[in-house]
Design a protein around this motif. Structure first.
Motif, PDB file in Angstrom:
ATOM      1  N   LYS A  50       0.832  -1.207   0.000  1.00  7.91           N
ATOM      2  CA  LYS A  50       0.000   0.000   0.000  1.00  7.91           C
ATOM      3  C   LYS A  50       0.868   1.258   0.000  1.00  7.91           C
ATOM      4  O   LYS A  50       0.615   2.215  -0.749  1.00  7.91           O
ATOM      5  CB  LYS A  50      -0.930  -0.017   1.219  1.00  7.91           C
ATOM      6  N   SER A  52       3.789   1.564  -1.164  1.00  5.05           N
ATOM      7  CA  SER A  52       4.506   1.656  -2.431  1.00  5.05           C
ATOM      8  C   SER A  52       3.773   2.518  -3.447  1.00  5.05           C
ATOM      9  O   SER A  52       4.401   3.267  -4.206  1.00  5.05           O
ATOM     10  CB  SER A  52       4.722   0.245  -3.002  1.00  5.05           C
ATOM     11  N   HIS A  53       2.449   2.445  -3.441  1.00  6.28           N
ATOM     12  CA  HIS A  53       1.659   3.161  -4.441  1.00  6.28           C
ATOM     13  C   HIS A  53       0.920   4.375  -3.877  1.00  6.28           C
ATOM     14  O   HIS A  53       0.086   4.954  -4.571  1.00  6.28           O
ATOM     15  CB  HIS A  53       0.662   2.205  -5.091  1.00  6.28           C
ATOM     16  N   ASP A  54       1.220   4.734  -2.642  1.00  2.88           N
ATOM     17  CA  ASP A  54       0.552   5.868  -1.998  1.00  2.88           C
ATOM     18  C   ASP A  54       1.236   7.175  -2.423  1.00  2.88           C
ATOM     19  O   ASP A  54       2.399   7.408  -2.082  1.00  2.88           O
ATOM     20  CB  ASP A  54       0.618   5.712  -0.478  1.00  2.88           C
ATOM     21  N   CYS A 117       8.957  -2.157  -2.320  1.00  2.74           N
ATOM     22  CA  CYS A 117       8.331  -0.849  -2.114  1.00  2.74           C
ATOM     23  C   CYS A 117       9.075   0.200  -2.938  1.00  2.74           C
ATOM     24  O   CYS A 117      10.302   0.299  -2.866  1.00  2.74           O
ATOM     25  CB  CYS A 117       8.368  -0.471  -0.632  1.00  2.74           C
ATOM     26  N   GLU A 118       8.353   0.962  -3.742  1.00  4.01           N
ATOM     27  CA  GLU A 118       8.989   1.943  -4.614  1.00  4.01           C
ATOM     28  C   GLU A 118       9.655   3.078  -3.833  1.00  4.01           C
ATOM     29  O   GLU A 118      10.543   3.755  -4.354  1.00  4.01           O
ATOM     30  CB  GLU A 118       7.951   2.513  -5.582  1.00  4.01           C
ATOM     31  N   GLN A 231      12.746   7.516  -6.526  1.00  2.00           N
ATOM     32  CA  GLN A 231      12.242   6.176  -6.795  1.00  2.00           C
ATOM     33  C   GLN A 231      12.997   5.518  -7.952  1.00  2.00           C
ATOM     34  O   GLN A 231      13.257   4.314  -7.943  1.00  2.00           O
ATOM     35  CB  GLN A 231      10.743   6.238  -7.077  1.00  2.00           C
TER      36      GLN A 231
END
Length: 283
Positions: A50, A52-54, A117-118, A231
Motif C-alpha cells: 500500500k 509503495s503506491h501511496d 516498495c517503490e 524512486q
C-alpha cells in the motif's frame, strides 16, 4: 505526528506521518518481543504494498514499538500451532514438501514487499534483533540501529537454514563473505559496533529515540527531493545489484529515456539556478 489516512485497519502495525510525505511504520506486538505470526507477516506485506503506491508517501521509516526488541523473529509456538512446523498430517513426502514450499514462498513474498516498495525504506533496529529481524533488515534501503542492539542470524540454532532472505541478500550487502559465513554458520550474536564495522548498518546512535529522530530527518530529506528521481534511483540501484554492468547501463538508458520527460528535471534545475526550494508533484 499524525496518523496516516487509510492505514488504521492494520492490527499489528502502527502507521503515522511524522512529517510531510514521510510514513513511520511500527511493529506493534511489544508484549511478545514483536515476534511474528503468520497473520503479522501477511499484514506486513499488505502495509508495504500500500505504501509503495501511496502518492502521499515518498519515504518510509520502519521501527518497532517497545524498549526490549525490534523483533525476536518468528513466533515458533504460533508457527507450530499453525502447521508451518511439526506434524505433516499424514501427507506423503512430496505433498508435504509442496505445502511447505508454498508457505515459505508466501512468507518470502511478504517480507520482500519491503524491498519492492517503490519508496526508500529506512530501518531502525533496537534491542533484540534476531532471526527474521535480519531478513527484514536486508530488504531495507538504509539500516540504522541503537547502541543496545543485539543481532543474530539465529536459524541454525533452531535446526534450519535461514530461508526468508538473509542468505540471499546479506552477502550482497556487506563486503566480507567470510564475516557472513561466520555469523550465519555459528548463529553467534554480534553488537552494533560490529554491525557498523561490517557495513550492515550505516549509523549507530546511543538510543532508539535518537535513531528514530535521525532516520526521520533522513527520510524527510529524501522526501523533499523529486519522487521521480528518488524512486528511479532505488530501482536502478537494486537492478545494478542483481545484474551485470552492461545490463544495468542498458536498463538505465531505457528508464531515463522515459523519466527525463518529467517536469521534475526542469524544476530541479531552475530551483538550483534561482536558489529556491523546489516543489514536486505527487507521483
Amino acid at each position: 505526528m499524525s496518523r496516516l489516512r487509510g492505514y488504521s485497519d492494520f492490527k499489528h502495525f502502527l502507521v503515522s506521518s511524522p512529517s510531510e510525505y514521510v510514513a513511520h511504520v511500527e511493529i506493534n506486538r511489544p508484549s511478545k518481543l514483536n515476534a511474528f505470526t503468520e497473520e503479522m507477516w501477511i499484514e506486513l506485506g499488505r502495509v508495504f504494498a500500500k505504501l509503495s503506491h501511496d502518492p502521499d508517501v515518498r519515504a518510509v521509516v520502519f521501527s518497532a514499538a517497545g524498549d526490549r526488541a525490534f523483533t525476536a523473529g518468528l513466533d515458533v509456538q504460533a508457527a507450530s500451532q499453525g502447521g508451518l512446523v511439526g506434524d505433516n498430517g499424514g501427507l506423503d513426502g512430496a505433498r508435504q514438501a509442496t505445502k511447505t514450499r508454498r508457505q515459505i514462498v508466501e512468507f518470502q513474498d511478504c517480507i520482500s514487499q519491503i524491498e519492492k516498495c517503490e519508496k526508500p525504506v529506512i530501518l531502525v533496529m533496537h534491542g533484540i534483533s534476531i532471526g527474521l529481524a535480519i531478513d527484514i533488515a536486508c530488504c531495507a534501503d538504509v539500516r540504522i540501529c541503537s547502541r543496545d542492539t543485539k543481532f543474530a542470524v539465529k536459524e541454525v540454532d533452531i535446526g534450519m537454514a535461514a530461508d526468508i532472505g538473509t542468505l540471499s541478500r546479506l552477502p550482497k550487502i556487506v563486503s566480507s563473505f567470510s564475516w557472513v559465513k561466520d555469523v550465519c554458520l555459528t548463529a553467534r550474536g554480534f553488537g552494533a559496533d560490529e554491525a557498523l564495522a561490517a557495513g550492515f548498518v550505516s549509523q549507530v546512535l546511543e538510543t532508539k529515540a535518537k535513531a528514530i529522530e535521525v532516520a526521520t530527518k533522513l527520510a524527510s530529506l529524501m522526501a523533499s527531493k523529486s519522487p521521480v528521481a528518488v524512486q528511479g534511483t532505488k530501482e536502478l540501484l537494486n537492478h545494478a545489484r542483481d545484474n551485470t554492468v552492461a545490463d544495468s547501463l542498458r536498463y538505465t538508458s531505457v528508464w531515463n529515456a522515459a523519466m527525463l520527460q518529467s517536469n521534475d528535471f526542469k524544476t530541479a534545475l531552475l530551483s538550483g539556478l534561482k536558489k529556491t526550494q523546489p516543489r514536486f508533484e505527487k507521483l
